[in-house]
Write a protein that holds these residues in place. Sequence first.
Motif, mmCIF file in Angstrom:
data_model
loop_
_atom_site.group_PDB
_atom_site.id
_atom_site.type_symbol
_atom_site.label_atom_id
_atom_site.label_comp_id
_atom_site.label_asym_id
_atom_site.label_seq_id
_atom_site.Cartn_x
_atom_site.Cartn_y
_atom_site.Cartn_z
ATOM 1 N N ALA A 131 0.999 8.446 5.863
ATOM 2 C CA ALA A 131 -0.007 7.627 5.191
ATOM 3 C C ALA A 131 0.135 6.164 5.584
ATOM 4 C CB ALA A 131 0.111 7.788 3.676
ATOM 5 N N ASP A 132 1.366 5.727 5.790
ATOM 6 C CA ASP A 132 1.636 4.332 6.147
ATOM 7 C C ASP A 132 1.072 3.971 7.516
ATOM 8 O OD1 ASP A 132 2.578 1.808 5.779
ATOM 9 O OD2 ASP A 132 4.710 2.307 5.960
ATOM 10 N N GLN A 133 0.851 4.969 8.382
ATOM 11 C CA GLN A 133 0.274 4.691 9.698
ATOM 12 C C GLN A 133 -1.191 4.263 9.607
ATOM 13 O OE1 GLN A 133 2.170 4.588 12.468
ATOM 14 N NE2 GLN A 133 3.807 5.034 11.000
ATOM 15 N N PHE A 134 -1.826 4.545 8.478
ATOM 16 C CA PHE A 134 -3.244 4.221 8.316
ATOM 17 C C PHE A 134 -3.495 3.178 7.231
ATOM 18 C CE2 PHE A 134 -2.816 8.660 9.689
ATOM 19 C CZ PHE A 134 -3.504 8.598 10.902
ATOM 20 N N LEU A 135 -2.467 2.829 6.481
ATOM 21 C CA LEU A 135 -2.590 1.839 5.403
ATOM 22 C C LEU A 135 -1.690 0.653 5.701
ATOM 23 C CD1 LEU A 135 -2.382 4.290 2.350
ATOM 24 C CD2 LEU A 135 -4.453 3.169 3.214
ATOM 25 N N SER A 136 -2.204 -0.542 5.525
ATOM 26 C CA SER A 136 -1.408 -1.744 5.769
ATOM 27 C C SER A 136 -0.924 -2.391 4.479
ATOM 28 C CB SER A 136 -2.229 -2.752 6.580
ATOM 29 O OG SER A 136 -3.447 -3.059 5.920
ATOM 30 N N SER A 137 -1.345 -1.870 3.332
ATOM 31 C CA SER A 137 -0.892 -2.413 2.047
ATOM 32 C C SER A 137 -1.247 -1.414 0.952
ATOM 33 C CB SER A 137 -1.554 -3.769 1.757
ATOM 34 O OG SER A 137 -2.960 -3.611 1.626
ATOM 35 N N GLY A 138 -0.697 -1.659 -0.228
ATOM 36 C CA GLY A 138 -1.064 -0.869 -1.385
ATOM 37 C C GLY A 138 -0.141 0.314 -1.634
ATOM 38 N N LEU A 139 -0.345 0.940 -2.766
ATOM 39 C CA LEU A 139 0.470 2.064 -3.216
ATOM 40 C C LEU A 139 0.058 3.344 -2.489
ATOM 41 C CD1 LEU A 139 2.654 2.827 -5.346
ATOM 42 C CD2 LEU A 139 0.772 3.315 -6.928
ATOM 43 N N ILE A 140 1.046 4.160 -2.137
ATOM 44 C CA ILE A 140 0.786 5.456 -1.519
ATOM 45 C C ILE A 140 0.905 6.569 -2.554
ATOM 46 C CG2 ILE A 140 1.606 7.138 0.176
ATOM 47 C CD1 ILE A 140 2.502 4.792 1.912
ATOM 48 N N VAL A 141 1.992 6.580 -3.308
ATOM 49 C CA VAL A 141 2.215 7.594 -4.320
ATOM 50 C C VAL A 141 3.301 7.108 -5.265
ATOM 51 C CG1 VAL A 141 3.981 8.830 -2.985
ATOM 52 C CG2 VAL A 141 2.647 10.090 -4.677
ATOM 53 N N TYR A 142 3.295 7.602 -6.496
ATOM 54 C CA TYR A 142 4.414 7.336 -7.395
ATOM 55 C C TYR A 142 4.709 8.589 -8.199
ATOM 56 C CZ TYR A 142 1.013 6.559 -11.227
ATOM 57 O OH TYR A 142 0.011 6.691 -12.171
ATOM 58 N N THR A 143 5.956 8.691 -8.658
ATOM 59 C CA THR A 143 6.396 9.866 -9.413
ATOM 60 C C THR A 143 6.890 9.432 -10.782
ATOM 61 O OG1 THR A 143 8.689 9.791 -8.619
ATOM 62 C CG2 THR A 143 7.100 10.999 -7.278
ATOM 63 N N GLN A 144 6.747 10.332 -11.756
ATOM 64 C CA GLN A 144 7.221 10.070 -13.113
ATOM 65 C C GLN A 144 7.882 11.326 -13.666
ATOM 66 O OE1 GLN A 144 3.896 8.671 -15.460
ATOM 67 N NE2 GLN A 144 4.176 6.552 -14.816
ATOM 68 N N GLY A 145 9.081 11.151 -14.219
ATOM 69 C CA GLY A 145 9.803 12.248 -14.845
ATOM 70 C C GLY A 145 10.437 11.793 -16.135
ATOM 71 N N ARG A 146 11.311 12.598 -16.695
ATOM 72 C CA ARG A 146 11.974 12.259 -17.949
ATOM 73 C C ARG A 146 13.104 11.266 -17.745
ATOM 74 N NH1 ARG A 146 13.904 17.567 -20.613
ATOM 75 N NH2 ARG A 146 14.567 16.090 -22.221
ATOM 76 N N LEU A 147 13.688 11.254 -16.557
ATOM 77 C CA LEU A 147 14.796 10.359 -16.271
ATOM 78 C C LEU A 147 14.308 9.140 -15.501
ATOM 79 C CD1 LEU A 147 17.497 12.958 -15.169
ATOM 80 C CD2 LEU A 147 16.939 12.152 -17.476
ATOM 81 N N VAL A 148 14.959 8.014 -15.721
ATOM 82 C CA VAL A 148 14.544 6.767 -15.087
ATOM 83 C C VAL A 148 14.572 6.876 -13.571
ATOM 84 C CG1 VAL A 148 15.139 4.341 -14.772
ATOM 85 C CG2 VAL A 148 15.247 5.355 -17.061
ATOM 86 N N ASP A 149 15.600 7.523 -13.009
ATOM 87 C CA ASP A 149 15.734 7.620 -11.562
ATOM 88 C C ASP A 149 14.698 8.538 -10.926
ATOM 89 O OD1 ASP A 149 17.797 5.852 -11.595
ATOM 90 O OD2 ASP A 149 19.393 7.355 -11.388
ATOM 91 N N ASP A 150 13.980 9.290 -11.736
ATOM 92 C CA ASP A 150 12.915 10.137 -11.201
ATOM 93 C C ASP A 150 11.613 9.368 -11.020
ATOM 94 O OD1 ASP A 150 14.463 12.457 -11.054
ATOM 95 O OD2 ASP A 150 14.123 12.904 -13.175
ATOM 96 N N ASP A 151 11.553 8.140 -11.512
ATOM 97 C CA ASP A 151 10.365 7.298 -11.365
ATOM 98 C C ASP A 151 10.478 6.507 -10.067
ATOM 99 O OD1 ASP A 151 9.694 8.296 -13.813
ATOM 100 O OD2 ASP A 151 10.084 6.453 -14.933
ATOM 101 N N MET A 152 9.662 6.863 -9.088
ATOM 102 C CA MET A 152 9.701 6.212 -7.779
ATOM 103 C C MET A 152 8.309 5.763 -7.370
ATOM 104 S SD MET A 152 12.291 8.783 -5.726
ATOM 105 C CE MET A 152 11.300 10.233 -6.103
ATOM 106 N N ARG A 153 8.264 4.696 -6.559
ATOM 107 C CA ARG A 153 7.003 4.186 -6.037
ATOM 108 C C ARG A 153 7.148 3.972 -4.534
ATOM 109 N NH1 ARG A 153 3.666 2.142 -10.083
ATOM 110 N NH2 ARG A 153 2.622 0.740 -8.638
ATOM 111 N N PHE A 154 6.128 4.381 -3.780
ATOM 112 C CA PHE A 154 6.122 4.221 -2.336
ATOM 113 C C PHE A 154 4.892 3.413 -1.936
ATOM 114 C CE2 PHE A 154 8.428 8.042 -3.370
ATOM 115 C CZ PHE A 154 9.519 8.024 -2.521
#
Length: 452
Positions: free
Chosen positions: A262-285
């Motif tokens: 996805a990054d090969q076609f996007l020069s900025s902005g959010l690609i995906v994010y995850t949410q779970g019950r634990l803090v470390d499961d919350d990620m943003r790309f």
Amino acid sequence: MTPTRPNTLARRLRLAPVACALGLAFATPGATLAAEPAATRQPADDDLPVKDVQTFAEVFERIKRAYVEEVDDKTLLRNAMHGMLSQLDPHSEYLDADAFEALRETTEGEFSGVGIEVGLRDDQLTVISPLDDTPAAKAGIQPGDRIVAIDGTPTDNLTLQEAVDLMRGEPGSQIQLTILRDNEQAPRTFDLKREAIQSESVTQRELEPGYGYLRISQFQSRTGDQTRAALQSLTAKGPLRGLVLDLRNNPGGVLSSATEVADQFLSSGLIVYTQGRLVDDDMRFTAHPATLAPDVPLVVLINGGSASAAEIVAGALQDQQRAVLMGTQSFGKGSVQQVLPLGNGDGLKLTTARYYTPSGRSIQAEGITPDVRVVRGRLEVDATPGFQLRESDLRGHLQNANPSAQRNAPDTPIAANDYQLSEALNLLKALNVVHSARVPATPGSSESGNAK
């Protein structure tokens, strides 16, 4: 009997993930245990209920004493763990050592089998997608096909892992799959020969001068680098006027590779994010400014076999209004699994989070709706359209002054072989026409033809 009190400390500890795959977050054996953040710790009253523990022990003892055949404790406990995971959702499971190794091989793109990604849908073993250039794909097996028997063994009582184990085997060995397809009354049988599959996940070619085609069959650990190399090859002859990114029948795979694509076609902005019950499961790309194809007109092909990581890429490009999605509704897998190695050499695959597209959509059990719906089909071209008189047929006609002009140049036979791809190419051409019409005339040019 008096049950021992569960170790509540162990329930508040977890393994720290060191590598992430879509649906797969791997942790290393013997990794340091880290205390769970206070905000996510379980309350003290969440201990195992004593009555249920007593019932489990009673069932265990009755099986040991009265089952028609003798069963050892290890088998009963493993069966209990398998059942514990399999009843949570279709993607959580207990992995024995062989299954754990098979999962690693699939992620690396090297395994022996027939090349099918399968899952359970309505408790039936179902094809998510066949992998490109594998025995299954060559035989014509399609997404949505239900596998009702493997070498004559009915699949209705098999676990997902048991079915996968039956389909894998030594290269060159034979396997027969009995498949029931929607809208068909009688099942089909497919006699296949297993192969050592070392699948390249990315292929590319030129559809027409200036229009490229990029096919990603699954997201493996090397897919990001392969996509980068494919784009460089396509642009070596000059700038692209349009590109088709084909994610049909792509069952997903490694999350980091999906974000790299996805990054090969996007020069900025959010690609995906995850949410779970634990803090470390919350990620943003997020996307990086440097990209190979930030402005190339893009059409993304998806269908019911596009799942997981493929849906992440499609959803990001759709939400960012970077591409037009064409095809049919995607599969709808929007969950993330962590794979945790256990001390005995086995593994645990556990669903720990959901992922969301940049706009906050969860596609779990719904999928991604294409911008332009085009169903799979085949265009029949009339080979005898009848007599047509053209200028070039008239005696004494003037010759074309352009030396590069070709008489009766054959059409590209894309539509006859792949109707959806043909429509994607047509859309790219239309986008170029619209773009050209919006570009103002350069200084010194004249649209009216008046010379200066």
